[in-house]
Design an enzyme around this catalytic site. Structure first.
Site, PDB file in Angstrom:
ATOM      1  N   LYS A   1       6.337 -10.321  28.145  1.00 15.53           N
ATOM      2  CA  LYS A   1       6.011 -11.724  27.854  1.00 15.53           C
ATOM      3  C   LYS A   1       5.320 -11.842  26.503  1.00 15.53           C
ATOM      4  O   LYS A   1       5.546 -12.796  25.772  1.00 15.53           O
ATOM      5  CB  LYS A   1       5.126 -12.293  28.963  1.00 15.53           C
ATOM      6  CG  LYS A   1       5.886 -12.345  30.295  1.00 15.53           C
ATOM      7  CD  LYS A   1       5.467 -13.492  31.171  1.00 15.53           C
ATOM      8  CE  LYS A   1       6.600 -13.859  32.123  1.00 15.53           C
ATOM      9  NZ  LYS A   1       6.320 -13.596  33.518  1.00 15.53           N
TER      10      LYS A   1
ATOM     11  N   LYS B   1      18.057  -7.143  34.262  1.00 13.66           N
ATOM     12  CA  LYS B   1      18.139  -7.577  35.657  1.00 13.66           C
ATOM     13  C   LYS B   1      18.506  -9.055  35.757  1.00 13.66           C
ATOM     14  O   LYS B   1      18.184  -9.848  34.871  1.00 13.66           O
ATOM     15  CB  LYS B   1      16.813  -7.305  36.386  1.00 13.66           C
ATOM     16  CG  LYS B   1      15.710  -8.233  35.996  1.00 13.66           C
ATOM     17  CD  LYS B   1      14.544  -8.221  36.988  1.00 13.66           C
ATOM     18  CE  LYS B   1      13.509  -9.235  36.486  1.00 13.66           C
ATOM     19  NZ  LYS B   1      12.319  -9.400  37.228  1.00 13.66           N
TER      20      LYS B   1
ATOM     21  N   LYS C   1      16.594 -15.822  37.117  1.00 14.74           N
ATOM     22  CA  LYS C   1      16.875 -17.245  36.919  1.00 14.74           C
ATOM     23  C   LYS C   1      16.371 -17.743  35.575  1.00 14.74           C
ATOM     24  O   LYS C   1      16.684 -18.838  35.161  1.00 14.74           O
ATOM     25  CB  LYS C   1      16.280 -18.064  38.059  1.00 14.74           C
ATOM     26  CG  LYS C   1      14.779 -17.875  38.233  1.00 14.74           C
ATOM     27  CD  LYS C   1      14.365 -17.984  39.697  1.00 14.74           C
ATOM     28  CE  LYS C   1      13.000 -17.328  39.889  1.00 14.74           C
ATOM     29  NZ  LYS C   1      12.700 -16.942  41.245  1.00 14.74           N
TER      30      LYS C   1
HETATM   31  P1  TYM Z   1       9.885 -12.587  42.546  1.00 18.63           P
HETATM   32  O1  TYM Z   1       9.627 -13.925  43.117  1.00 18.63           O
HETATM   33  O2  TYM Z   1      10.155 -12.481  41.091  1.00 18.63           O
HETATM   34  O3  TYM Z   1      11.104 -11.914  43.287  1.00 18.63           O
HETATM   35  C1  TYM Z   1      11.162 -11.812  44.685  1.00 18.63           C
HETATM   36  C2  TYM Z   1      11.813 -10.509  45.112  1.00 18.63           C
HETATM   37  O4  TYM Z   1      13.124 -10.408  44.572  1.00 18.63           O
HETATM   38  C3  TYM Z   1      13.278  -9.163  43.916  1.00 18.63           C
HETATM   39  N1  TYM Z   1      14.216  -9.328  42.799  1.00 18.63           N
HETATM   40  C4  TYM Z   1      15.293  -8.555  42.577  1.00 18.63           C
HETATM   41  N2  TYM Z   1      15.788  -7.491  43.252  1.00 18.63           N
HETATM   42  C5  TYM Z   1      16.919  -6.932  42.781  1.00 18.63           C
HETATM   43  N3  TYM Z   1      17.561  -7.355  41.671  1.00 18.63           N
HETATM   44  C6  TYM Z   1      17.101  -8.404  40.964  1.00 18.63           C
HETATM   45  N4  TYM Z   1      17.757  -8.813  39.886  1.00 18.63           N
HETATM   46  C7  TYM Z   1      15.914  -9.049  41.416  1.00 18.63           C
HETATM   47  N5  TYM Z   1      15.193 -10.103  40.966  1.00 18.63           N
HETATM   48  C8  TYM Z   1      14.165 -10.257  41.817  1.00 18.63           C
HETATM   49  C9  TYM Z   1      11.881  -8.799  43.452  1.00 18.63           C
HETATM   50  O5  TYM Z   1      11.756  -7.418  43.246  1.00 18.63           O
HETATM   51  C10 TYM Z   1      11.048  -9.284  44.602  1.00 18.63           C
HETATM   52  O6  TYM Z   1      10.994  -8.317  45.635  1.00 18.63           O
HETATM   53  N6  TYM Z   1       5.392 -10.475  42.123  1.00 18.63           N
HETATM   54  C11 TYM Z   1       6.446 -10.778  43.062  1.00 18.63           C
HETATM   55  C12 TYM Z   1       6.011 -11.635  44.220  1.00 18.63           C
HETATM   56  C13 TYM Z   1       4.839 -11.115  44.975  1.00 18.63           C
HETATM   57  C14 TYM Z   1       4.861 -10.030  45.912  1.00 18.63           C
HETATM   58  C15 TYM Z   1       3.523  -9.932  46.408  1.00 18.63           C
HETATM   59  C16 TYM Z   1       5.840  -9.177  46.375  1.00 18.63           C
HETATM   60  C17 TYM Z   1       3.562 -11.584  44.944  1.00 18.63           C
HETATM   61  N7  TYM Z   1       2.780 -10.886  45.794  1.00 18.63           N
HETATM   62  C18 TYM Z   1       3.179  -8.966  47.337  1.00 18.63           C
HETATM   63  C19 TYM Z   1       5.496  -8.202  47.318  1.00 18.63           C
HETATM   64  C20 TYM Z   1       4.176  -8.101  47.782  1.00 18.63           C
HETATM   65  C21 TYM Z   1       7.547 -11.512  42.315  1.00 18.63           C
HETATM   66  O7  TYM Z   1       7.340 -12.071  41.274  1.00 18.63           O
HETATM   67  O8  TYM Z   1       8.719 -11.569  42.965  1.00 18.63           O
END
Ligand code: TYM
Length: 328
Positions: A111, A193, A196
């Site tokens: 970022k 990856k 969105k």
């Molecule tokens: P977030 O909201 O960006 O994404 C949610 C979940 O989707 C997975 N993901 C992917 N997996 C495979 N390929 C992709 N292209 C892809 N894009 C997204 C992410 O790995 C995630 O599992 N920081 C986290 C949210 C969070 C969290 C937590 C997760 C907050 N607290 C505690 C686990 C435990 C996040 O931004 O996910």
């Protein structure tokens, strides 16, 4: 029972990456584990959100969890801001996190590199709040996509740091990252990856995309000129489509390769699009049903918050006591 915790940010429409990398894996864990599935709205405001969109998306994520097969009778589905202990624990953990640890976080570094305009303190301490999410529930396993691995490392470092300074308090969580589908790639640039926030909307598939949009995006997806359906790093586009195909149907990669051995990309792509459409169809249908039943959604997240808070309170009470805070 071992404890599972995971979450998704309600900061935009969910992609096929979110589903295949995370949510789809959560469903089968419900019988064996005690599962907490959270909508992490506190995390999502590290990027400015339109309040009414944030409200709507929070409900959408809950509806999608259930549409994907998360059963509120088995798992605890809740909204992060409903359980204030997340923020409270994150403050304590903030005081135990070194600046260097947060400076090393690649998502934050990206970022900065991209020179994003809203570099706020919340973005910097984001992984600490995530550690709090996880540690509050004495979590054993965290099923996430590959991109969250580094964030999880912080939780794994903070738990023993607290335990050593005071006394045994937190369990040390383990990541649970599936072999296939942990990193779904962008359809236009299969070296990054799927996200969105990509500039080109043809790079991602949204769970709410209609069949024609999915067909178009897969048809236009970037491949190569080798013209063989092969799972190899040399062919990142095809590798990604094979991953998606396999993750949705449950068929082995080798079986899919064999099926398309003498066939061209056109046919492979057309079939991949249909596989995605059919895989997402029941989710879309159920999702719309849940979104039409706000009363039920409300019951689910209220019950979920009640259950989650019970556990969270227990952990936070211990933490405050050990820290030297006098109970009220
Ligand atoms: P977030 O909201 O960006 O994404 C949610 C979940 O989707 C997975 N993901 C992917 N997996 C495979 N390929 C992709 N292209 C892809 N894009 C997204 C992410 O790995 C995630 O599992 N920081 C986290 C949210 C969070 C969290 C937590 C997760 C907050 N607290 C505690 C686990 C435990 C996040 O931004 O996910």
């Amino acid at each position: 029972k071992k404890v599972i915790f995971s979450g998704v940010q309600p900061s935009g429409d969910l992609t096929l990456g979110n589903y295949l990398g995370a949510i789809k894996n959560w469903v089968k864990l419900q019988d064996e584990y005690e599962c907490y599935y959270c909508v992490v709205n506190l995390h999502s405001i590290t990027v400015p959100q339109e309040p009414k969109d944030l409200r709507r998306r929070t409900l959408e994520v809950i509806a999608l969890y259930m549409a994907a097969g998360i059963d509120p009778e088995k798992s605890t589905i809740f909204i992060q801001s409903h359980v204030p202990q997340h923020v409270e624990l994150s403050w304590v953990l903030n005081t135990m996190t070194y600046l260097g640890e947060l400076n090393r976080m690649t998502q934050f570094k990206d970022k900065i590199q991209k020179n994003e305009k809203n570099l706020n303190a919340g973005l910097f301490t984001y992984p600490v709040l995530m550690a709090a999410d996880i540690l509050l529930y004495q979590t054993d396993l965290v099923p996430v996509g590959d991109d969250q691995k580094q964030h999880l490392e912080l939780a794994r470092d903070l738990a023993p740091r607290f335990n050593n300074r005071y006394s045994e308090t937190f369990k040390i969580p383990e990541p649970m990252i599936s072999k296939v589908g942990a990193r779904i790639m962008d359809l236009q640039d299969p070296t990054v990856k799927m996200s969105k926030s990509a500039e080109n909307e043809n790079g991602y598939i949204l769970l709410k995309d209609d069949p024609d949009t999915i067909r178009r995006k897969i048809k236009r997806s970037v491949t190569d000129s080798l013209n063989r359906v092969n799972y190899s790093d040399e062919q990142p586009g095809i590798k990604n489509l094979l991953t998606i195909y396999s993750k949705i149907t449950g068929e082995k990669i080798e079986a899919i390769e064999a099926k398309y051995k003498d066939k061209g990309y056109k046919e492979f792509k057309a079939d991949t699009a249909e596989v995605i459409i059919e895989g997402l169809r029941p989710i879309r249908e159920k999702y719309l049903q849940y979104m039409n039943d706000k009363k039920y959604l409300e019951k689910v997240y209220k019950d979920g918050a009640d259950k989650a808070e019970k556990t969270a309170r227990k952990t936070l009470r211990k933490v405050y006591k050990k820290t030297g805070f006098i109970p009220r």
